[in-house]
Scaffold this motif. Structure first.
Motif, short mmCIF file in Angstrom:
data_model
loop_
_atom_site.label_atom_id
_atom_site.label_comp_id
_atom_site.label_asym_id
_atom_site.label_seq_id
_atom_site.Cartn_x
_atom_site.Cartn_y
_atom_site.Cartn_z
N GLN A 56 2.70 2.42 -3.35
CA GLN A 56 1.95 3.18 -4.35
C GLN A 56 2.23 4.68 -4.23
O GLN A 56 2.18 5.40 -5.22
CB GLN A 56 0.45 2.94 -4.18
N ASP A 57 2.46 5.15 -3.02
CA ASP A 57 2.77 6.56 -2.84
C ASP A 57 4.27 6.78 -2.59
O ASP A 57 4.68 7.79 -2.04
CB ASP A 57 1.95 7.16 -1.69
N GLU A 105 -2.88 1.80 3.57
CA GLU A 105 -3.77 2.71 2.83
C GLU A 105 -4.28 3.84 3.72
O GLU A 105 -4.37 5.00 3.31
CB GLU A 105 -4.97 1.92 2.30
N HIS A 153 -2.32 -4.15 4.49
CA HIS A 153 -2.64 -3.30 3.36
C HIS A 153 -3.57 -2.17 3.78
O HIS A 153 -3.39 -1.01 3.38
CB HIS A 153 -3.26 -4.13 2.23
N THR A 154 -4.56 -2.50 4.60
CA THR A 154 -5.51 -1.49 5.06
C THR A 154 -4.80 -0.44 5.91
O THR A 154 -5.05 0.76 5.79
CB THR A 154 -6.64 -2.15 5.88
N VAL A 185 -1.52 6.34 4.19
CA VAL A 185 -1.33 7.14 2.98
C VAL A 185 -2.42 8.21 2.88
O VAL A 185 -2.15 9.37 2.57
CB VAL A 185 -1.32 6.23 1.73
N GLU A 186 -3.65 7.81 3.19
CA GLU A 186 -4.78 8.74 3.19
C GLU A 186 -4.52 9.92 4.14
O GLU A 186 -4.72 11.08 3.78
CB GLU A 186 -6.01 7.93 3.65
N GLN A 199 -4.43 -8.40 4.28
CA GLN A 199 -5.41 -7.31 4.21
C GLN A 199 -5.25 -6.33 5.37
O GLN A 199 -5.40 -5.12 5.20
CB GLN A 199 -6.83 -7.90 4.21
N ALA A 229 0.84 -1.21 0.00
CA ALA A 229 0.00 0.00 0.00
C ALA A 229 0.87 1.26 0.00
O ALA A 229 0.59 2.22 -0.71
CB ALA A 229 -0.93 -0.01 1.20
#
Lengths: 344, 344
Positions: B94-95, B307, B303-304, B310-311, B300, B91
């Protein structure tokens, strides 16, 4: 916020308080060897009095050191990795290095990308477990590094650096000899990728031991360190006209696939097929029958790599050392006599 | 060395080549949202023409950002960790965040020390799995952070931040209900430390489910997430005057100890004792009998968490979210009827 920034105590204030030069404070805080005990004491008294916290980033800029070590791991989901990382961290911790871990996800193209990422972050040293030893990009990236590197169970053509390897050959030969003594004349090895040292060392050792005994043959199935390859390769080996009567699983992950294929064919271990595996998983002790295991001390591997790197970081002029750690074979009930019903 | 330093292309040269201000180059390279496509194109053309590699450390000083995320893990030798870390890394990747992992070695005093270390290295954000939620030092350290934090399966008193937790209660209640329906009236839980959320959620759920059924009692043995505790606590539970006829192992590591104690007492599963475990190990599928398992998707979870971080990094003003991920119970042969020979 303004208060906080403005109120921050800097190295300048520490130097003033201690009555020494800024460069002296810097030397003390960076553990420079050329510092007198008295100087160290004065600076630390000032640090304590002012409640000074070194600004690591500014310090890094000043010293050109980050006190971070990069750890490139081929596949972080490998269950052995945790123990290796723990061992390495324990060794690095002694010299106050933190560890930045990056992962190639088992994709060889990512080795170079991830090394580049660590280099740009100016880590002080590397511990490297490549996915593939023969990629031109990766080799170029390694050759361009100007800081200590410890290779973990890998060797890179035409490039010398410190390394920690396991004595895969001796463990494999011991397992093969045990199976040969039990009467097996066809031994299969479900191996990983040929592009990493352990696979080649194991395959060569198996082939050498088998060819040293008349009438014994070895079958090596190369692939990836995965359950899927373990399963497919075992299927292929057992479908041969003269299938092996003993199979060696090349890793924890491969083992899961090997056992799946054996279960699907309703084969009994060791009555129909003998099984040996590399590396021990925590639950393996409860499997029936117990598995013959070629094993290494993963914690020690990581710790040795960490120590070797610390040694090189302390003195970058030291010639690179190669340390070989023992691998031993422990037989168990999964290794039985060659089945008499077999066509071999 | 002099050549190399002198020959290094800097942000100044890029700005000159592109014919723009240095601050514009800086904005483009740091992905500032306020940059026109045309400006981006010009700068990247110059970057490419000059073969410019951004100096990450200098960039960090300039922007106050390191693009490193710190991951504090309570115990890196936990076999679930690899999968969680892999998920988080995917996750974050990606950033373009790298992950700096530090480890508390299961010692609660190290939580604060390691958080401090990450803070001093100026990571941009944290993923945190504490060893102990109630340490004053740790809480103070967390409260002092001025960047986004995602807590992993933990809750800290009087402190709000984003978190990813698993719905431990529902998985535990389903397992308890299954055992109760099989006739068990005394269920043991070999739990980990009370000072982390999962242990409390599981114990409460078990106690609630048992007390909802007349004549059913629960025994919870708190301790550490270790083989040693698993073994000792199982011994203690089975030595009671009215021992449980079903035992739930609180983790992969605890399970190994539970199974050892059962083997030492020569108890048959499930004829003498039913067994359920939290979390699935790769080799568990080959155990006889198969183990009833309360499981979650570790990839998961990681990954969560990645994410969510990152948010928060993209917009630090977002209110912290709490995400609850499912836990499910899968029964298996290790869960049998309450033994008729039992004294209960």
């Amino acid at each position: 916020m303004g208060m906080r920034e403005g109120g921050r105590v800097g190295i300048r204030e520490v130097a003033k308080k201690a009555g020494v030069a800024i460069s002296s404070v810097s030397r003390v805080l960076s553990d420079h060897p050329d510092v007198s005990p008295k100087m160290r004491e004065r600076v630390y008294a000032a640090v304590k009095a002012l409640d000074y916290e070194p600004d690591v980033l500014a310090q890094s800029m000043r010293l050109g050191k980050t006190r971070i070590v990069g750890f490139l791991i081929g596949d972080i989901s490998n269950p052995l990795f945790s123990e290796i990382a723990l061992g390495a961290e324990m060794a690095l911790h002694q010299d106050r290095y933190a560890m930045l871990i990056v992962n190639s996800h088992g994709r060889f193209a990512d080795d170079a990308t991830q090394l580049r990422l660590l280099r740009k972050r100016r880590v002080d040293g590397f511990i490297v477990s490549l996915t593939d030893e023969n990629q031109r990009d990766t080799i170029a990236e390694l050759q361009g590094l100007d800081c200590p590197v410890v290779l973990l169970d890998r060797e890179v053509p035409d490039w010398r650096c410190a390394s920690v390897v396991s004595d895969h050959a001796s463990g494999t030969r011991a397992a093969a000899l045990h199976l040969i003594e039990l009467g097996h004349t066809s031994i299969g090895l479900v191996a990983g990728s040929e592009n990493v040292l352990p696979t080649r060392a194991r395959a060569e050792a198996l082939l050498a031991e088998c060819s040293a005994h008349a009438g014994v043959e070895a079958h090596v199935a190369y692939g990836s360190y995965s359950e899927a390859h373990g399963e497919a390769a075992t299927e292929a080996l057992l479908a041969q006209s003269k299938p092996p009567t003993a199979i060696i699983a090349g890793s924890n992950q491969i083992l899961v696939g090997v056992l799946r294929a054996i279960r699907r064919r309703h084969l009994r271990i060791p009555a129909d097929l003998s099984v040996v595996t590399y590396d021990r998983s925590p639950l393996a002790q409860f499997l029936e029958p117990a598995l013959g295991t070629i094993e290494r001390d993963t914690r020690q591997i990581g710790h040795t790599a960490g120590e070797l790197l610390v040694e090189s970081l302390r003195d970058e002029k030291l010639p690179p050392r190669r340390i070989v750690l023992p691998v031993r074979f422990e037989p168990a009930e999964s290794c039985g006599p060659k089945p008499t019903t077999s066509g071999n």
